[in-house]
Design an enzyme around this catalytic site. Structure first.
Site, PDB file in Angstrom:
ATOM      1  N   LYS A 166      33.138  32.338  43.414  1.00 21.82           N
ATOM      2  CA  LYS A 166      32.521  31.889  44.675  1.00 21.82           C
ATOM      3  C   LYS A 166      30.814  32.771  44.390  1.00 21.82           C
ATOM      4  O   LYS A 166      29.894  32.396  44.542  1.00 21.82           O
ATOM      5  CB  LYS A 166      32.645  31.797  45.898  1.00 21.82           C
ATOM      6  CG  LYS A 166      33.106  30.503  46.320  1.00 21.82           C
ATOM      7  CD  LYS A 166      33.614  30.610  47.785  1.00 21.82           C
ATOM      8  CE  LYS A 166      34.699  31.741  48.226  1.00 21.82           C
ATOM      9  NZ  LYS A 166      35.872  31.418  47.478  1.00 21.82           N
TER      10      LYS A 166
ATOM     11  N   TYR B 219      42.548  44.834  34.591  1.00 23.42           N
ATOM     12  CA  TYR B 219      42.652  43.535  33.772  1.00 23.42           C
ATOM     13  C   TYR B 219      43.886  43.118  33.678  1.00 23.42           C
ATOM     14  O   TYR B 219      45.022  43.558  33.365  1.00 23.42           O
ATOM     15  CB  TYR B 219      41.993  43.978  32.449  1.00 23.42           C
ATOM     16  CG  TYR B 219      42.074  42.672  31.290  1.00 23.42           C
ATOM     17  CD1 TYR B 219      41.491  41.682  31.687  1.00 23.42           C
ATOM     18  CD2 TYR B 219      42.412  43.054  30.022  1.00 23.42           C
ATOM     19  CE1 TYR B 219      41.752  40.574  30.982  1.00 23.42           C
ATOM     20  CE2 TYR B 219      42.615  42.009  29.257  1.00 23.42           C
ATOM     21  CZ  TYR B 219      42.198  40.609  29.547  1.00 23.42           C
ATOM     22  OH  TYR B 219      42.089  39.780  28.766  1.00 23.42           O
TER      23      TYR B 219
ATOM     24  N   ASP C 107      45.276  35.625  52.643  1.00 18.24           N
ATOM     25  CA  ASP C 107      44.732  34.602  51.726  1.00 18.24           C
ATOM     26  C   ASP C 107      45.618  34.569  50.419  1.00 18.24           C
ATOM     27  O   ASP C 107      45.002  34.484  49.359  1.00 18.24           O
ATOM     28  CB  ASP C 107      43.327  34.882  51.441  1.00 18.24           C
ATOM     29  CG  ASP C 107      42.562  33.747  50.864  1.00 18.24           C
ATOM     30  OD1 ASP C 107      43.129  32.529  51.128  1.00 18.24           O
ATOM     31  OD2 ASP C 107      41.684  33.758  50.226  1.00 18.24           O
TER      32      ASP C 107
END
Ligand code: ATP
Ligand code: MG
EC number: 2.7.11.1
Length: 278
Positions: A26, A95, A139
């Site tokens: 986003k 990563y 979340d």
């Protein structure tokens, strides 16, 4: 770069070679990058300051970045540090070579009980660590779970946890992962994460979240009723259903505590304690 605490170092874009794009979110884009001196490979998340201003998330961002920097757990994506220039903020992230767990789940339809239990155990351990530090993620969903080169689960996106869950109430996002007390906007505590573990366990095994429905209103109704049922296919063990049923409990004080999940027969029988799926 991994061994010492570099969060206070003054990094700049010159310290990195930028590689292929890994995705966009986003607020920004993510690239694989390599620190020039150590050759250490990281993910570099780039957020435009304009976006931060527009969405008034500057205080949020700094606070949540500080939280993620302070968390050190094998199943939590590391945030090594950050820096900025005139237009952009750069987050130096661990990563995750194998990308989103969500993609694996969609590709395979549903996971084996071994894989599901291994991921649930990894998540439980990471959440127990967070709760000890008084951090509630709020979340947790498959898009925020990444996999490293060995298939080890990494919780990502602490940066946006509060922000995005708030948004999801009011905007078009999914309610599927939210506990009843959250969809009803009531007071909530760390046991919302225990609920979400039940949702994820179900979704890993059946391929869809338990309260999925045509409309948000129907999902909302199913969540607050705890309208839970287990399809006959795929055929899932009674142990797994038992664990799910003990997490998806409306009364938050009666949800199975994290320590009890770790000791649950389904976890003991199915999970790889090393957290590796193969
Ligand atoms: P946002 O976090 O801004 O709300 P988002 O979660 O969709 O949105 P990002 O976190 O910016 O987006 O990441 C975009 C995509 O880049 C992810 O979906 C993931 O596929 C990839 N990605 C992000 N971070 C990493 C990482 N550390 N290692 C590997 N891939 C990553
Ligand atoms: Mg994300």
């Amino acid at each position: 770069m991994s061994s010492q605490d570099n969060s206070n170092r003054n990094w700049s874009l010159q310290d990195f070679d930028i590689g292929k794009p890994l995705g966009r979110g986003k607020f920004g884009r993510v690239y694989v990058a390599r620190e020039r001196k150590s050759k250490y490979v990281v993910a570099l998340k780039i957020i435009f300051k304009e976006q931060i201003k527009k969405h008034k998330i500057d205080h949020q961002l700094v606070r949540e970045m500080e939280i993620q920097t302070s968390l050190r757990h094998p199943n939590i994506l590391r945030l090594y540090g950050w820096f900025h220039d005139d237009e952009r903020v750069f987050l130096i992230l661990e990563y995750a070579h194998n990308g989103e767990l969500y993609k694996e789940l969609r590709k395979q339809g549903h996971l084996s009980e071994n894989h599901a239990a291994t991921y649930i155990l990894s998540l439980t351990k990471a959440l127990a660590y967070c709760h000890e530090k008084h951090v509630i993620h709020r979340d947790i969903k498959p898009e925020n779970l990444l996999l490293d080169h060995e298939g080890r689960l990494k919780i990502a996106d602490f940066g946006w946890s509060v922000q995005s869950s708030n948004k999801r109430h009011t905007m078009c996002g999914t309610l599927d992962y939210l506990a009843p007390e959250m969809v009803e906007n009531k007071a909530h505590d760390y046991t919302v994460d225990n609920w979400t573990l039940g949702i994820l366990c179900y979704e890993f095994l059946y391929g869809v979240p338990p309260f999925e429905a045509e409309s948000q209103l129907d999902t909302f109704r199913r969540i607050i009723k705890v309208d839970l049922s287990f399809p006959s296919t795929p055929s899932i063990s009674l142990d797994a259903k038992n664990l799910i049923s003990r997490l998806l409990v409306k009364d938050s004080s009666r949800r199975l505590p994290l320590q009890k999940i770790v000791e649950h027969p389904w976890i003991l029988k199915n999970a790889n304690p090393m957290g590796i799926c193969n």
